[in-house]
Scaffold this motif. Sequence first.
Motif, mmCIF file in Angstrom:
data_model
loop_
_atom_site.group_PDB
_atom_site.id
_atom_site.type_symbol
_atom_site.label_atom_id
_atom_site.label_comp_id
_atom_site.label_asym_id
_atom_site.label_seq_id
_atom_site.Cartn_x
_atom_site.Cartn_y
_atom_site.Cartn_z
ATOM 1 N N ASP A 304 14.206 2.815 -3.234
ATOM 2 C CA ASP A 304 15.123 3.846 -2.734
ATOM 3 C C ASP A 304 14.454 5.000 -1.999
ATOM 4 O O ASP A 304 14.655 6.051 -2.040
ATOM 5 N N GLY A 305 13.241 4.526 -1.323
ATOM 6 C CA GLY A 305 12.342 5.497 -0.702
ATOM 7 C C GLY A 305 12.958 5.920 0.731
ATOM 8 O O GLY A 305 13.539 5.269 1.270
ATOM 9 N N TYR A 306 12.627 7.051 1.042
ATOM 10 C CA TYR A 306 13.054 7.669 2.279
ATOM 11 C C TYR A 306 12.535 6.884 3.381
ATOM 12 O O TYR A 306 13.097 6.912 4.492
ATOM 13 N N PHE A 307 11.156 6.351 3.250
ATOM 14 C CA PHE A 307 10.638 5.828 4.460
ATOM 15 C C PHE A 307 10.663 4.354 4.291
ATOM 16 O O PHE A 307 10.117 3.518 5.310
ATOM 17 N N GLY A 308 11.505 3.703 3.659
ATOM 18 C CA GLY A 308 11.835 2.109 3.377
ATOM 19 C C GLY A 308 11.480 1.739 2.072
ATOM 20 O O GLY A 308 11.209 2.454 1.139
ATOM 21 N N PRO A 309 11.530 0.246 2.137
ATOM 22 C CA PRO A 309 11.509 -0.330 0.991
ATOM 23 C C PRO A 309 9.990 -0.486 0.277
ATOM 24 O O PRO A 309 9.906 -0.957 -0.847
ATOM 25 N N LEU A 310 9.057 -0.074 1.176
ATOM 26 C CA LEU A 310 7.595 -0.201 0.536
ATOM 27 C C LEU A 310 6.941 0.818 1.548
ATOM 28 O O LEU A 310 6.950 1.045 2.563
ATOM 29 N N LEU A 311 5.573 0.923 1.106
ATOM 30 C CA LEU A 311 4.648 2.035 1.613
ATOM 31 C C LEU A 311 3.256 1.099 1.391
ATOM 32 O O LEU A 311 2.971 0.556 0.527
ATOM 33 N N THR A 312 2.540 1.485 2.513
ATOM 34 C CA THR A 312 1.251 0.808 2.490
ATOM 35 C C THR A 312 0.233 2.037 1.989
ATOM 36 O O THR A 312 0.037 3.043 2.486
ATOM 37 N N ASP A 313 -0.512 1.858 0.731
ATOM 38 C CA ASP A 313 -1.461 3.046 0.272
ATOM 39 C C ASP A 313 -2.839 2.833 1.155
ATOM 40 O O ASP A 313 -3.261 4.015 1.600
ATOM 41 N N TYR A 314 -3.182 1.543 1.203
ATOM 42 C CA TYR A 314 -4.342 1.500 1.951
ATOM 43 C C TYR A 314 -4.704 0.299 2.306
ATOM 44 O O TYR A 314 -3.943 -0.871 1.927
ATOM 45 N N VAL A 315 -5.354 -0.179 3.506
ATOM 46 C CA VAL A 315 -5.786 -1.555 4.066
ATOM 47 C C VAL A 315 -7.382 -1.452 4.470
ATOM 48 O O VAL A 315 -7.928 -0.537 4.825
ATOM 49 N N TYR A 316 -7.911 -2.400 3.994
ATOM 50 C CA TYR A 316 -9.423 -2.632 4.348
ATOM 51 C C TYR A 316 -9.689 -4.083 4.448
ATOM 52 O O TYR A 316 -9.255 -5.001 3.911
ATOM 53 N N LEU A 317 -10.997 -4.479 4.867
ATOM 54 C CA LEU A 317 -11.689 -5.713 5.147
ATOM 55 C C LEU A 317 -12.795 -5.812 4.193
ATOM 56 O O LEU A 317 -13.589 -4.784 3.969
ATOM 57 N N ARG A 318 -13.203 -7.044 3.630
ATOM 58 C CA ARG A 318 -14.187 -6.979 2.798
ATOM 59 C C ARG A 318 -14.843 -8.597 3.117
ATOM 60 O O ARG A 318 -13.697 -9.413 3.225
#
Length: 347
Positions: A304-318
């Motif tokens: 029910d979010g204003y910016f869409g059905p999901l949000l990305t908190d963070y992304v990184y490579l390891r």
Amino acid sequence: MDTNKQQGFILATTVWMIAILSILAAVFHGYVQDQVASARAIKLRVQADLDMNATAVTVRYLLGTRRATLAGLTVLPEHQLNVITDEGVADISPVGFEIKLDGSLYAGIGNAWFQIQDQAGLLGLNSPGVETFFFEVLRDRVSSQTARELSGALADYIDGNTKRRFNGAERPQYQAASLPGPSNWFLRTDQELADVLGWGERLMDTGFASLVAPTYANVLNVNTAPPPLLGLLLNLDEDQVQKLVSARNDYPFRSLESVADAVNAFANWEENRFRFYSSDQLRVTLGCNGCNFVRIESVELTPDGYFGPLLTDYVYLRPRSREQTDNVQAAASVAGDLFKDTLPAKG
């Protein structure tokens, strides 16, 4: 004589020219082979990026459009709609062919693979009582003294004061190690654990990175928790853990009583420390055959979010860990054709 000398000179010159041309040809051949190998490597890297990105987009599509049950994320279109029970609540009973949210390995598009882990099935790095809790987890992986130092340093890193606890670490200890001081605030990502004194060099050795998430609650999802955590938090031996995992694969648990029945144990666990339905915070891990790294994405479901059905908190490579297989053939297939390889065949 002059004619013979002239012919000998011409012959010698010709031999030298042939030798020089042969050397140049060999050098050019080696150069061409290097360029071909380099081009092939670039092609494979580009194809790997395409495979991983296409897989990531498809996973995001599923997370944003499919509903979850106790067994995981539904895939087939007929399972897309919410089902309301007679009591007026959403039916979370398994429907079959779900993508498990316990970190199980799945084949993606092309050479890519992916895993989805419910973060409620992991240890919360910001949980209350983190020092005692994490000491219990660590002492089977490192020495008791090292476990005390690591858990104490973590507790000091996230607490709101500058008082050093016993076996902990505050700014003077970080300065002595030429490291930035503790934030004295909650960890924002699981990667930030490497900034805690002593943890950077221990993460891969302890296998701890795959067991933790930057959450605040210490309520564990029995249906998505890795086997090591099940054994520790439910006080089960290895055979009981295997029985539990096998039972939840057949049909996910709804109560601690059903867990006790599956492992033939007495259900004396605290109910408020466990749950059975996945949270809205998920970790998506993406990799591919031949890749020496994995991509970690932390996703929050916001239907029910204003910016869409999901949000990305963070992304990184390891770097890819030893536990992450390099054989996509061993990965499970996803029902339906959502992950059918539609990219150009690899040459």
